[in-house]
Design a protein around this motif. Structure first.
Motif, PDB file in Angstrom:
ATOM      1  N   LYS A   1      33.668  39.508  40.154  1.00 19.87           N
ATOM      2  CA  LYS A   1      32.443  39.114  39.454  1.00 19.87           C
ATOM      3  C   LYS A   1      32.714  38.805  37.980  1.00 19.87           C
ATOM      4  CE  LYS A   1      29.147  42.155  38.353  1.00 19.87           C
ATOM      5  NZ  LYS A   1      28.108  43.170  38.518  1.00 19.87           N
ATOM      6  N   GLN A   2      33.667  39.503  37.384  1.00 20.41           N
ATOM      7  CA  GLN A   2      33.942  39.343  35.959  1.00 20.41           C
ATOM      8  C   GLN A   2      34.946  38.224  35.652  1.00 20.41           C
ATOM      9  OE1 GLN A   2      32.013  40.812  33.812  1.00 20.41           O
ATOM     10  NE2 GLN A   2      31.033  41.956  35.462  1.00 20.41           N
ATOM     11  N   LEU A   3      35.582  37.661  36.693  1.00 21.10           N
ATOM     12  CA  LEU A   3      36.546  36.581  36.453  1.00 21.10           C
ATOM     13  C   LEU A   3      35.894  35.446  35.681  1.00 21.10           C
ATOM     14  CD1 LEU A   3      38.385  36.480  39.897  1.00 21.10           C
ATOM     15  CD2 LEU A   3      39.348  37.198  37.707  1.00 21.10           C
ATOM     16  N   PRO A   4      36.526  34.805  34.742  1.00 19.18           N
ATOM     17  CA  PRO A   4      37.961  34.867  34.459  1.00 19.18           C
ATOM     18  C   PRO A   4      38.354  35.967  33.479  1.00 19.18           C
ATOM     19  CG  PRO A   4      36.990  33.198  33.065  1.00 19.18           C
ATOM     20  CD  PRO A   4      35.868  33.768  33.922  1.00 19.18           C
ATOM     21  N   TYR A   5      37.419  36.884  33.151  1.00 17.04           N
ATOM     22  CA  TYR A   5      37.688  37.933  32.179  1.00 17.04           C
ATOM     23  C   TYR A   5      38.138  39.219  32.874  1.00 17.04           C
ATOM     24  CZ  TYR A   5      34.968  34.618  29.514  1.00 17.04           C
ATOM     25  OH  TYR A   5      34.510  33.468  28.946  1.00 17.04           O
ATOM     26  N   GLU A   6      38.728  40.110  32.085  1.00 21.38           N
ATOM     27  CA  GLU A   6      39.092  41.418  32.620  1.00 21.38           C
ATOM     28  C   GLU A   6      37.832  42.242  32.842  1.00 21.38           C
ATOM     29  OE1 GLU A   6      42.065  43.833  30.755  1.00 21.38           O
ATOM     30  OE2 GLU A   6      43.602  42.292  30.945  1.00 21.38           O
ATOM     31  N   ALA A   7      37.818  42.939  33.958  1.00 26.37           N
ATOM     32  CA  ALA A   7      36.760  43.906  34.256  1.00 26.37           C
ATOM     33  C   ALA A   7      37.302  45.283  33.885  1.00 26.37           C
ATOM     34  CB  ALA A   7      36.411  43.851  35.733  1.00 26.37           C
ATOM     35  N   ARG A  48      40.373  37.424  28.703  1.00 26.13           N
ATOM     36  CA  ARG A  48      41.183  37.272  29.922  1.00 26.13           C
ATOM     37  C   ARG A  48      42.380  38.208  29.922  1.00 26.13           C
ATOM     38  NH1 ARG A  48      40.590  31.597  32.118  1.00 26.13           N
ATOM     39  NH2 ARG A  48      38.908  30.701  30.904  1.00 26.13           N
ATOM     40  N   HIS A  49      42.698  38.804  28.755  1.00 24.62           N
ATOM     41  CA  HIS A  49      43.928  39.585  28.633  1.00 24.62           C
ATOM     42  C   HIS A  49      43.720  40.990  28.071  1.00 24.62           C
ATOM     43  CE1 HIS A  49      45.938  35.855  29.528  1.00 24.62           C
ATOM     44  NE2 HIS A  49      45.262  35.284  28.547  1.00 24.62           N
ATOM     45  N   HIS A  90      40.943  48.682  35.240  1.00 24.30           N
ATOM     46  CA  HIS A  90      40.751  47.349  34.675  1.00 24.30           C
ATOM     47  C   HIS A  90      41.451  46.334  35.559  1.00 24.30           C
ATOM     48  CE1 HIS A  90      44.698  48.052  32.742  1.00 24.30           C
ATOM     49  NE2 HIS A  90      44.768  46.736  32.551  1.00 24.30           N
ATOM     50  N   SER A  91      41.103  45.082  35.368  1.00 23.40           N
ATOM     51  CA  SER A  91      41.680  44.032  36.201  1.00 23.40           C
ATOM     52  C   SER A  91      42.628  43.165  35.384  1.00 23.40           C
ATOM     53  CB  SER A  91      40.570  43.170  36.811  1.00 23.40           C
ATOM     54  OG  SER A  91      39.832  42.518  35.799  1.00 23.40           O
ATOM     55  N   HIS A  92      43.518  42.523  36.097  1.00 28.56           N
ATOM     56  CA  HIS A  92      44.389  41.500  35.522  1.00 28.56           C
ATOM     57  C   HIS A  92      44.066  40.197  36.243  1.00 28.56           C
ATOM     58  CE1 HIS A  92      47.841  44.263  33.864  1.00 28.56           C
ATOM     59  NE2 HIS A  92      46.684  44.475  33.259  1.00 28.56           N
ATOM     60  N   PRO A  93      43.274  39.332  35.625  1.00 32.66           N
ATOM     61  CA  PRO A  93      42.851  38.100  36.294  1.00 32.66           C
ATOM     62  C   PRO A  93      43.995  37.171  36.717  1.00 32.66           C
ATOM     63  CG  PRO A  93      41.442  38.535  34.414  1.00 32.66           C
ATOM     64  CD  PRO A  93      42.579  39.512  34.343  1.00 32.66           C
ATOM     65  N   ILE A 130      44.528  61.227  32.533  1.00 31.95           N
ATOM     66  CA  ILE A 130      43.709  60.276  33.288  1.00 31.95           C
ATOM     67  C   ILE A 130      44.617  59.139  33.737  1.00 31.95           C
ATOM     68  CG2 ILE A 130      41.750  58.687  33.187  1.00 31.95           C
ATOM     69  CD1 ILE A 130      40.602  60.489  30.966  1.00 31.95           C
ATOM     70  N   ASP A 131      44.541  58.787  35.006  1.00 35.87           N
ATOM     71  CA  ASP A 131      45.385  57.730  35.550  1.00 35.87           C
ATOM     72  C   ASP A 131      44.846  56.351  35.192  1.00 35.87           C
ATOM     73  OD1 ASP A 131      46.926  59.732  36.701  1.00 35.87           O
ATOM     74  OD2 ASP A 131      46.081  59.486  38.708  1.00 35.87           O
ATOM     75  N   MET A 132      45.603  55.329  35.592  1.00 33.93           N
ATOM     76  CA  MET A 132      45.212  53.942  35.368  1.00 33.93           C
ATOM     77  C   MET A 132      45.221  53.210  36.705  1.00 33.93           C
ATOM     78  SD  MET A 132      47.197  51.028  33.068  1.00 33.93           S
ATOM     79  CE  MET A 132      47.011  51.943  31.540  1.00 33.93           C
ATOM     80  N   VAL A 133      44.169  52.484  36.988  1.00 32.30           N
ATOM     81  CA  VAL A 133      44.085  51.646  38.184  1.00 32.30           C
ATOM     82  C   VAL A 133      43.951  50.202  37.722  1.00 32.30           C
ATOM     83  CG1 VAL A 133      42.667  51.039  40.183  1.00 32.30           C
ATOM     84  CG2 VAL A 133      43.102  53.451  39.647  1.00 32.30           C
ATOM     85  N   ILE A 134      44.814  49.350  38.273  1.00 30.10           N
ATOM     86  CA  ILE A 134      44.771  47.931  37.935  1.00 30.10           C
ATOM     87  C   ILE A 134      44.607  47.129  39.221  1.00 30.10           C
ATOM     88  CG2 ILE A 134      46.010  45.962  36.930  1.00 30.10           C
ATOM     89  CD1 ILE A 134      47.582  47.959  35.220  1.00 30.10           C
ATOM     90  N   VAL A 135      43.697  46.163  39.185  1.00 27.55           N
ATOM     91  CA  VAL A 135      43.561  45.219  40.287  1.00 27.55           C
ATOM     92  C   VAL A 135      43.974  43.855  39.760  1.00 27.55           C
ATOM     93  CG1 VAL A 135      42.004  44.090  41.916  1.00 27.55           C
ATOM     94  CG2 VAL A 135      41.716  46.515  41.408  1.00 27.55           C
ATOM     95  N   SER A 136      44.928  43.243  40.452  1.00 26.82           N
ATOM     96  CA  SER A 136      45.397  41.912  40.089  1.00 26.82           C
ATOM     97  C   SER A 136      44.766  40.872  41.003  1.00 26.82           C
ATOM     98  CB  SER A 136      46.922  41.835  40.224  1.00 26.82           C
ATOM     99  OG  SER A 136      47.353  40.493  40.110  1.00 26.82           O
TER     100      SER A 136
END
Length: 131
Positions: A17-23, A47-48, A76-79, A98-104
């Motif tokens: 939903k947030q593309l092209p920006y990072e969520a 975007r970065h 956070h996401s990596h578009p 606290i861990d980090m979750v990234i969706v590419s």
């Protein structure tokens, strides 16, 4: 770590939903099982990079504490890049507990990776999708 399919879908959909920006957002739960996803607004719409003001972060953390869940990860996401923490991600990660979750979204299908952060390094954490 166990992620129920419905929460996994919410995370993936928020990134799309947030593309092209990072969520961005938080992931919380109990007993190594994710129970909630808390989307946040990336206030710089980049975007970065992502940024959320301290007051909004504290407000969301208070909401998580009110549910008696544990804050597990910053999401956070990596578009357009791989699901690997950048040097910027590592430098700006709030706390190692606290861990980090990234969706590419670089490839045809989204890739979610979970990381344990230790100062300027990271370790991949395995996770399981559940129903």
């Amino acid at each position: 770590m166990e992620i129920p399919n419905n929460i996994y879908q919410k995370i993936i959909e928020e990134g799309e939903k947030q593309l092209p920006y990072e969520a961005c957002g938080f992931i919380s739960g109990q007993n190594n099982k994710v129970r909630s996803f808390w989307p946040l607004v990336n206030e710089i719409r980049s975007r970065h990079r992502f940024f959320v003001s301290k007051s909004k972060v504290h407000q969301k953390i208070q909401e998580i504490h009110n549910t008696r869940e544990q804050l597990y990860a910053v999401f956070h996401s990596h578009p357009t890049t791989a699901a690997i923490p950048s040097s910027y991600d590592l430098r700006n990660h709030p706390v190692d507990s606290i861990d980090m979750v990234i969706v590419s979204y670089k490839l045809d299908s989204p890739q979610l990776k979970w990381f344990q952060i230790d100062q300027s390094s990271y370790k991949n954490i395995s996770w399981l999708l559940s129903s």
